[in-house]
Design an enzyme around this catalytic site. Structure first.
Site, PDB file in Angstrom:
ATOM      1  N   ASP A 174     -29.200  22.757  44.110  1.00  0.00           N
ATOM      2  CA  ASP A 174     -29.074  23.862  43.143  1.00  0.00           C
ATOM      3  C   ASP A 174     -29.967  25.029  43.540  1.00  0.00           C
ATOM      4  OD1 ASP A 174     -28.596  23.726  39.525  1.00  0.00           O
ATOM      5  OD2 ASP A 174     -27.291  24.316  41.180  1.00  0.00           O
ATOM      6  N   SER A 201     -33.908  24.234  43.737  1.00  0.00           N
ATOM      7  CA  SER A 201     -33.962  25.589  43.164  1.00  0.00           C
ATOM      8  C   SER A 201     -34.803  26.521  44.030  1.00  0.00           C
ATOM      9  CB  SER A 201     -34.448  25.515  41.724  1.00  0.00           C
ATOM     10  OG  SER A 201     -34.072  26.667  41.037  1.00  0.00           O
ATOM     11  N   HIS A 257     -29.065  22.489  35.615  1.00  0.00           N
ATOM     12  CA  HIS A 257     -30.135  22.708  36.590  1.00  0.00           C
ATOM     13  C   HIS A 257     -31.169  21.581  36.552  1.00  0.00           C
ATOM     14  CE1 HIS A 257     -31.916  25.236  39.550  1.00  0.00           C
ATOM     15  NE2 HIS A 257     -33.005  25.502  38.852  1.00  0.00           N
TER      16      HIS A 257
HETATM   17  C1  LIG Z   1     -38.693  30.218  29.815  1.00  0.00           C
HETATM   18  C2  LIG Z   1     -39.205  30.035  31.174  1.00  0.00           C
HETATM   19  N1  LIG Z   1     -38.462  30.788  32.205  1.00  0.00           N
HETATM   20  C3  LIG Z   1     -39.473  30.918  33.288  1.00  0.00           C
HETATM   21  C4  LIG Z   1     -39.073  31.827  34.373  1.00  0.00           C
HETATM   22  C5  LIG Z   1     -37.224  30.068  32.706  1.00  0.00           C
HETATM   23  C6  LIG Z   1     -37.457  28.543  32.790  1.00  0.00           C
HETATM   24  N2  LIG Z   1     -36.412  27.827  33.558  1.00  0.00           N
HETATM   25  C7  LIG Z   1     -35.456  27.008  32.802  1.00  0.00           C
HETATM   26  C8  LIG Z   1     -36.152  25.753  32.350  1.00  0.00           C
HETATM   27  C9  LIG Z   1     -37.145  24.899  33.117  1.00  0.00           C
HETATM   28  C10 LIG Z   1     -36.919  24.275  31.766  1.00  0.00           C
HETATM   29  C11 LIG Z   1     -37.596  23.093  31.146  1.00  0.00           C
HETATM   30  C12 LIG Z   1     -38.486  22.344  31.892  1.00  0.00           C
HETATM   31  C13 LIG Z   1     -39.152  21.281  31.291  1.00  0.00           C
HETATM   32  C14 LIG Z   1     -38.895  21.000  29.949  1.00  0.00           C
HETATM   33  C15 LIG Z   1     -39.605  19.845  29.308  1.00  0.00           C
HETATM   34  F1  LIG Z   1     -39.680  20.011  28.002  1.00  0.00           F
HETATM   35  F2  LIG Z   1     -38.908  18.738  29.557  1.00  0.00           F
HETATM   36  F3  LIG Z   1     -40.838  19.741  29.813  1.00  0.00           F
HETATM   37  C16 LIG Z   1     -38.008  21.758  29.190  1.00  0.00           C
HETATM   38  C17 LIG Z   1     -37.327  22.831  29.799  1.00  0.00           C
HETATM   39  C18 LIG Z   1     -37.055  25.677  31.188  1.00  0.00           C
HETATM   40  C19 LIG Z   1     -35.447  24.496  31.881  1.00  0.00           C
HETATM   41  C20 LIG Z   1     -36.371  27.924  34.926  1.00  0.00           C
HETATM   42  O1  LIG Z   1     -37.217  28.561  35.527  1.00  0.00           O
HETATM   43  C21 LIG Z   1     -35.269  27.196  35.720  1.00  0.00           C
HETATM   44  N3  LIG Z   1     -35.711  27.191  37.128  1.00  0.00           N
HETATM   45  C22 LIG Z   1     -36.425  26.153  37.643  1.00  0.00           C
HETATM   46  S1  LIG Z   1     -36.819  24.842  36.647  1.00  0.00           S
HETATM   47  C23 LIG Z   1     -37.792  23.736  37.683  1.00  0.00           C
HETATM   48  C24 LIG Z   1     -38.630  22.863  36.834  1.00  0.00           C
HETATM   49  C25 LIG Z   1     -39.693  23.406  36.126  1.00  0.00           C
HETATM   50  C26 LIG Z   1     -40.445  22.597  35.287  1.00  0.00           C
HETATM   51  C27 LIG Z   1     -40.102  21.267  35.151  1.00  0.00           C
HETATM   52  F4  LIG Z   1     -40.836  20.510  34.345  1.00  0.00           F
HETATM   53  C28 LIG Z   1     -39.062  20.712  35.862  1.00  0.00           C
HETATM   54  C29 LIG Z   1     -38.316  21.511  36.691  1.00  0.00           C
HETATM   55  N4  LIG Z   1     -36.839  26.121  38.910  1.00  0.00           N
HETATM   56  C30 LIG Z   1     -36.582  27.171  39.757  1.00  0.00           C
HETATM   57  O2  LIG Z   1     -36.969  27.136  40.925  1.00  0.00           O
HETATM   58  C31 LIG Z   1     -35.857  28.277  39.228  1.00  0.00           C
HETATM   59  C32 LIG Z   1     -35.439  28.285  37.923  1.00  0.00           C
HETATM   60  C33 LIG Z   1     -34.771  29.488  37.610  1.00  0.00           C
HETATM   61  C34 LIG Z   1     -34.759  30.266  38.758  1.00  0.00           C
HETATM   62  C35 LIG Z   1     -35.447  29.544  39.855  1.00  0.00           C
END
Ligand SMILES: CCN(CC)CCN(C[C@]12C[C@](c3ccc(C(F)(F)F)cc3)(C1)C2)C(=O)Cn1c(SCc2ccc(F)cc2)nc(=O)c2c1C=CC2
Length: 386
Positions: free
Chosen positions: A253, A230, A308
């Protein structure tokens, strides 16, 4: 409750011939130094312990901030759901390989940190790679820490937490600054590994039991790749542009928003885009296609039924319905998805690092030739023409 609790959840171990060791390295007491988790081929160990997947509770606090959730409540939820999982690797096990190891630098996504991609990193180490999974200090990680240089007694961890976009703040300037810092941190990690490989005695401010001198002459520094998920995928592109020692890149991704268009013509190395089915959109894909080239190999595949979060370890750690509810799992079996991703990656790395292994058995995956793969993308690009 051990890591393989009732519904035998857990992070899958590597499939390769090598046992996998794992240790942590922090270069100095500042936020400017490099900090990474190292995965490497090791001696078979009967009784070595396995490191915790989430090293300390501050990471759960950071994750709560990232998720815009209440810290106290979510720390208990995260601890209950994920607190007992171990990484499929032996903590500080002695390095062992009968050949020089190719090197991968891995860059985590927004809101993640260095330990969350252990299924990918442990697989690569089991196949003979040395993998440094960096922890970025650009405030894109949920949390990270460093030491203030105080006398031993008062030495405390200094924590840096995720910095959310402020209300009304435009995204690009912050993300572009961060992606440049992230690339520099990947290059610094590579420089540190180069020093370690030369046998220079390097300082590790973390007191681990790992003997870094055993890594002298262990690395094949002509065979180095950069990989990331990402935001870490954008970091791959930026790092390839800045450092020609990275011979190729694998972007999982990838999120292309942080990148300047002007760097695309300056990237000269092969790139492999491995995408999920649900995350991508026309504008993001069309920016990846700006890197298409007639002379440099640029490949793209999409894994059917993935989301993702099919790339980080969370996808293995919850039951089906929680996983689907929280978008941590797609329709496809998580282990099948990560095997396709890892095998396609290994084939691409063999091709562009000139490895003499049998990873070419997975060459068809690079072209998306599998019932669970789509060559290129499932996204309809006509929308982006508007
Ligand atoms: C509402 C928050 N809002 C913030 C900007 C958007 C939050 N979001 C979608 C999520 C991460 C999600 C997630 C994690 C972890 C649990 C758990 F419960 F399992 F811990 C649940 C639910 C919430 C799916 C993303 O940011 C997606 N994303 C990610 S996710 C990378 C990641 C982060 C934390 C982790 F523990 C594992 C992986 N990396 C990127 O580089 C980019 C994006 C979007 C554009 C660029």
């Amino acid at each position: 409750m051990g890591s393989s609790c009732s519904n035998n959840l857990g992070i899958p171990p590597g499939n390769g011939p090598n046992a996998v060791g794992c240790t942590d390295f922090m270069m100095d007491h500042t936020a400017e130094g490099t900090f990474f988790r190292l995965y490497y081929p090791c001696q078979e160990m009967e009784s070595a312990e396995k490191p915790d997947w989430v090293p300390c509770k501050e990471y759960f606090n950071g994750l709560a901030d990232f998720m815009k959730m209440n810290r106290a409540l979510s720390e208990r939820i995260f601890n209950y759901l994920f607190g007992s999982f171990k990484i499929p690797a032996y903590l500080d096990a002695p390095f062992k390989s009968n050949e020089k190891c190719p090197v991968i630098i891995f860059s985590h996504g927004l809101g993640a940190f260095r330990t969350l991609y252990s299924a990918i990193c442990a697989e690569m180490a089991s196949q003979g790679f040395i993998v440094a999974s960096v922890e970025h200090r650009d405030q894109s990680a949920s949390a990270t820490y460093y030491f203030c240089d105080k006398p031993e007694s008062e030495r405390s961890n200094e924590w840096m937490y995720y910095r959310a976009l402020r209300h009304g703040e435009s995204e690009f300037p912050l993300r572009n600054k961060q992606v440049k810092q992230r690339a520099d941190e990947c290059i610094l990690a590579l420089d540190k590994l180069t020093e370690i490989n030369s046998g220079i005695s390097v300082q590790n401010v973390l007191e681990t039991q790992f003997d870094w001198s055993t890594l002298k002459n262990s690395m094949d520094l002509c065979r180095i790749a950069v990989m990331g998920h990402s935001f870490g995928g954008a970091t791959v592109i930026e790092a390839l542009c800045k450092e020609v020692k990275f011979k190729c890149g694998v972007a999982l991704d990838s999120w292309m928003t942080p990148l300047d268009d002007e760097i695309f013509p300056r990237v000269k190395q092969p790139i492999f885009f491995i995408n999920s089915e649900k995350f991508q959109w026309a504008g993001n894909i069309s920016r990846m296609k700006k890197l298409d080239s007639a002379v440099i190999q640029r490949k793209m595949i999409t894994i059917r039924g993935t989301v993702h979060q099919s790339f980080p370890d969370f996808t293995f750690l919850t039951g089906n319905w929680i996983g689907k509810l929280m978008k941590l799992k797609g329709e496809i079996d998580p282990e099948l998805a990560i095997d396709l991703c890892n095998n396609a990656t290994l084939a691409f790395l063999q091709r562009h690092l000139g490895l003499e292994k049998n990873f070419n058995q997975w060459d068809p995956l690079i072209d998306g030739e599998d019932e669970n793969l789509i060559p290129g993308t499932n996204v309809n690009l006509l929308q982006s023409a508007i």
